[in-house]
Motif scaffolding. Structure first.
Motif, PDB file in Angstrom:
ATOM      1  N   VAL A  65     -42.456  33.791  33.135  1.00 48.17           N
ATOM      2  CA  VAL A  65     -41.863  33.486  34.442  1.00 48.17           C
ATOM      3  C   VAL A  65     -41.569  31.985  34.560  1.00 48.17           C
ATOM      4  O   VAL A  65     -40.452  31.568  34.895  1.00 48.17           O
ATOM      5  N   ILE A  66     -42.586  31.157  34.251  1.00 50.10           N
ATOM      6  CA  ILE A  66     -42.391  29.700  34.337  1.00 50.10           C
ATOM      7  C   ILE A  66     -41.297  29.255  33.365  1.00 50.10           C
ATOM      8  O   ILE A  66     -40.423  28.452  33.701  1.00 50.10           O
TER       9      ILE A  66
ATOM     10  N   GLY B 296     -39.780  22.651  42.187  1.00 58.81           N
ATOM     11  CA  GLY B 296     -40.277  23.579  41.165  1.00 58.81           C
ATOM     12  C   GLY B 296     -40.246  22.954  39.792  1.00 58.81           C
ATOM     13  O   GLY B 296     -41.256  22.920  39.085  1.00 58.81           O
ATOM     14  N   TYR B 297     -39.068  22.406  39.403  1.00 57.07           N
ATOM     15  CA  TYR B 297     -39.039  21.908  38.026  1.00 57.07           C
ATOM     16  C   TYR B 297     -39.788  20.601  37.860  1.00 57.07           C
ATOM     17  O   TYR B 297     -40.289  20.295  36.787  1.00 57.07           O
ATOM     18  N   LEU B 298     -39.895  19.812  38.941  1.00 56.01           N
ATOM     19  CA  LEU B 298     -40.707  18.592  38.827  1.00 56.01           C
ATOM     20  C   LEU B 298     -42.188  18.934  38.667  1.00 56.01           C
ATOM     21  O   LEU B 298     -42.910  18.262  37.934  1.00 56.01           O
ATOM     22  N   ALA B 299     -42.624  20.015  39.346  1.00 56.74           N
ATOM     23  CA  ALA B 299     -44.022  20.452  39.200  1.00 56.74           C
ATOM     24  C   ALA B 299     -44.291  20.856  37.743  1.00 56.74           C
ATOM     25  O   ALA B 299     -45.321  20.496  37.168  1.00 56.74           O
ATOM     26  N   ILE B 300     -43.348  21.587  37.145  1.00 57.69           N
ATOM     27  CA  ILE B 300     -43.550  22.009  35.752  1.00 57.69           C
ATOM     28  C   ILE B 300     -43.497  20.802  34.821  1.00 57.69           C
ATOM     29  O   ILE B 300     -44.290  20.686  33.886  1.00 57.69           O
ATOM     30  N   LEU B 301     -42.582  19.871  35.104  1.00 57.63           N
ATOM     31  CA  LEU B 301     -42.509  18.639  34.308  1.00 57.63           C
ATOM     32  C   LEU B 301     -43.861  17.931  34.308  1.00 57.63           C
ATOM     33  O   LEU B 301     -44.358  17.489  33.266  1.00 57.63           O
ATOM     34  N   THR B 302     -44.473  17.858  35.493  1.00 55.96           N
ATOM     35  CA  THR B 302     -45.790  17.227  35.605  1.00 55.96           C
ATOM     36  C   THR B 302     -46.826  17.996  34.797  1.00 55.96           C
ATOM     37  O   THR B 302     -47.625  17.411  34.058  1.00 55.96           O
TER      38      THR B 302
ATOM     39  N   TYR C 181     -33.846  27.558  32.825  1.00 56.39           N
ATOM     40  CA  TYR C 181     -32.683  27.563  33.726  1.00 56.39           C
ATOM     41  C   TYR C 181     -32.442  26.164  34.277  1.00 56.39           C
ATOM     42  O   TYR C 181     -31.305  25.671  34.309  1.00 56.39           O
ATOM     43  N   ALA C 182     -33.539  25.490  34.699  1.00 58.82           N
ATOM     44  CA  ALA C 182     -33.421  24.134  35.247  1.00 58.82           C
ATOM     45  C   ALA C 182     -32.847  23.179  34.195  1.00 58.82           C
ATOM     46  O   ALA C 182     -31.991  22.343  34.502  1.00 58.82           O
ATOM     47  N   ILE C 183     -33.315  23.316  32.935  1.00 64.08           N
ATOM     48  CA  ILE C 183     -32.806  22.441  31.868  1.00 64.08           C
ATOM     49  C   ILE C 183     -31.317  22.706  31.649  1.00 64.08           C
ATOM     50  O   ILE C 183     -30.508  21.792  31.538  1.00 64.08           O
ATOM     51  N   TRP C 184     -30.972  23.990  31.640  1.00 63.05           N
ATOM     52  CA  TRP C 184     -29.580  24.384  31.401  1.00 63.05           C
ATOM     53  C   TRP C 184     -28.658  23.815  32.489  1.00 63.05           C
ATOM     54  O   TRP C 184     -27.555  23.356  32.215  1.00 63.05           O
TER      55      TRP C 184
END
Lengths: 267, 311
Positions: free
Chosen positions: B105-106, A14-20, B112-115
């Motif tokens: 939402v995103i 999920g977070y890698l997709a957003i990073l991209t 949260y992921a950064i935290w």
């Protein structure tokens, strides 16, 4: 345990997709600036520096760079002066003026730039300075000052105020005690605030569009006009320069403070 | 060396008087330091808005931008009687709500992921937010043209994977506008939520998990309510800026988008048709509409935030 591993994998995906998603569009712009052909395609078929060579020869882009620089420096000087003095004043006495000031400087950030642009345009045209450097600089100052102000309040709040009292007790006047006791401890903060003010002015588009004439257009405005006429990788070249400038600013600001603190100031 | 100006060596009543004088001069000095910015805000923010409001109440004029000195509601009646207002609600407010829902939402997930991340990963994630934030929106919208146009990268990929048989026109079109607008506001939303999360104690979430809450549940019921102040700021910013979106519909939208987006309609009235009374009236109506929507949105979020907390 199995479930936990699946959750971890999904979370990371999920977070890698957003990073991209965050970085890919900017990467596309940089890569297309090295295209050989004249049409905008990603990835380009062949690479070359041909558009950079043309860019250096085109005077209207260089004029736009001069305009952006002038507006950026003007904005930085006014916004930093206003922001630092006001934050200092707010910090030595949190009176009624401070309680009015804090929301007042914040509200312009919550109003769509288009509405600010309209109200400024109407105001400056009536004042007789319609589309000129001062009108763009003042509009950008309205947008950049809150940032300097909140950065400096955060910096001043960590400053040890006994140092200032000590300087006064030793007989220093208000200006001398500020220069010798306060300034050395907050100069990093002022520097980062000024840097952010400059970048904000450099990148601001909507208000600049409403307040500029052909001779005062900043880079984003010229890029916008160019894109609307024809799509060619020249805009990517200019964009690459703007992205690199922001990149350098982030690196410098990170060295002066740290990325985590910087990020919190920007929110 | 017992400095005579130091209050400690003076008799008590005089010392008190000295202190209060010192306090008063201190607050006077503070006011003096804040005055330039206060004056600046009054001249460059409050005054332009009062003039905007005043012009919205004048009559139109054939050869001038508006008729100075007159009082009239003609600008407002133009906004209410034509399809201007209808478009504002069915297009701009709708775009604002859609972009905001997706963004928040995103942004909550990413914040949260950064935290939760550390070291290099955390720096990379923060960097991926700060760089687009400090990039002009012209570049941010322009970047989607080679990606989403009919002969663009995404269509090439989808075609080569045989997922579609002919190119889809994301750009120019509403899909492009929404994607572009989300990309523009996402960095601000992420940082607004992250700066609140950063003050939070991870121990609370661990406690919830020790009590048997699953991971998604602990996030939804513990993290989200705590992050609510940040989520509300993110919502307000995303909504206000998306309703007033100029670059995304202007560059990534088709004719429909361009004819209906608030920012583009108001620009045309102001700069091309030179109907200042209509343009300013529309701006005032839009600000009020946004204000009402923001109050409703915040109330809803607070309601659900409370819901989660006591569930």
């Amino acid at each position: 345990m199995h479930r936990e591993r699946l959750e971890n994998a999904l979370f990371r995906a999920g977070y890698l997709a957003i990073l991209t998603f965050m970085l890919l569009p900017l990467a596309v712009v940089v890569v297309t600036s090295f295209a050989e052909s004249g049409n905008l395609a990603f990835p380009p078929e062949h690479y070359s520096l041909v558009h950079y060579r043309t860019f250096v020869e085109e005077t209207h882009w260089l004029l736009a760079f001069d305009n952006s620089l002038l507006v950026g420096v003007g904005t930085t000087i006014i916004a930093t002066t206003l922001g630092v003095t006001a934050a200092f004043g707010h910090e030595i006495d949190d009176g009624r003026a401070g309680q009015v000031l804090a929301p007042l400087v914040l509200i312009p950030l919550l109003i769509p730039p288009i509405i600010l642009g309209i109200s400024m345009r109407v105001y400056f045209v009536r004042a007789g300075i319609g589309a000129s450097y001062p009108s763009i600089i003042l509009a950008h100052t309205l947008w950049a000052t809150p940032l300097v102000y909140f950065v400096m309040r955060s910096v001043f709040s960590r400053f040890d105020w006994q140092l200032l009292d000590a300087a006064k007790d030793l007989g220093a006047g208000p200006i001398r005690s500020f220069v010798y006791a306060v300034l050395p401890n907050v100069k990093h903060g002022i520097f980062v605030g000024a840097l952010l003010a400059f970048i904000i002015s450099l990148q601001e588009f909507v208000m600049a569009l409403f307040l500029s004439s052909r001779s005062t257009e900043t880079i984003p405005v010229v890029a916008w006009t160019q894109i609307r006429q024809s799509l060619d990788p020249m805009v990517s070249v200019v964009s690459t320069f703007l992205i690199i400038i922001s990149l350098i600013a982030i690196v410098i600001a990170t060295i002066a403070t740290n990325l985590d603190w910087l990020s919190k100031q920007l929110s | 060396m017992s400095g005579t100006h130091s209050s400690s060596s003076l008799p008590a009543p005089i010392a008190r008087l000295w202190e209060s004088l010192r306090e008063r001069s201190r607050s006077k000095r503070a006011l003096l330091l804040m005055a330039p910015l206060l004056v600046f805000e009054l001249l460059l923010f409050v005054a332009p808005f009062l003039i905007l409001l005043r012009i919205s109440l004048t009559n139109g004029s054939q050869d001038l931008r508006y008729a100075p000195g007159t009082w009239s509601l003609s600008g407002y009646s133009e906004v209410f009687s034509t399809d201007i207002l209808l478009n504002a609600i069915t297009y701009s407010i709708k775009l604002g709500l859609l972009a905001t829902a997706i963004t928040v939402v995103i942004a909550t997930f990413y914040a949260y992921a950064i935290w939760r991340s550390e070291g290099l990963v955390k720096s990379a994630l923060l960097f991926s937010v700060v760089l687009p934030l400090l990039t002009t929106l012209v570049i941010k919208t322009y970047a989607f043209m080679p990606l989403l146009s009919p002969n663009g990268t995404l269509n090439d990929v989808l075609l080569s994977l045989n997922l579609i048989s002919e190119p889809i026109q994301f750009v120019p079109g509403t899909v492009g506008v929404v994607v572009g607008q989300v990309y523009i506001v996402l960095p601000y939303a992420v940082l607004a939520i992250y700066s609140v999360l950063a003050t939070m104690d991870w121990g609370i979430v661990e406690a919830a998990r020790d009590l048997g809450a699953s991971r998604p549940r602990s996030v939804l019921e513990v993290v989200v309510p705590q992050a609510m102040p940040g989520i509300i700021v993110a919502t307000v910013i995303s909504f206000a800026w998306s309703v007033g979106a100029y670059a995304a519909p202007g560059l990534l939208g088709d004719g429909q988008n361009k004819a209906r987006a608030f920012a583009l309609v108001v620009e045309k009235r102001l700069l091309t048709l030179l109907q200042w009374e209509v343009a300013t009236a529309y701006a005032v109506v839009m600000l009020l509409l946004m204000l009402v929507s923001i109050v409703l949105l915040t109330a809803t979020l607070n309601y659900f935030g409370g819901e989660f907390e006591y569930a």
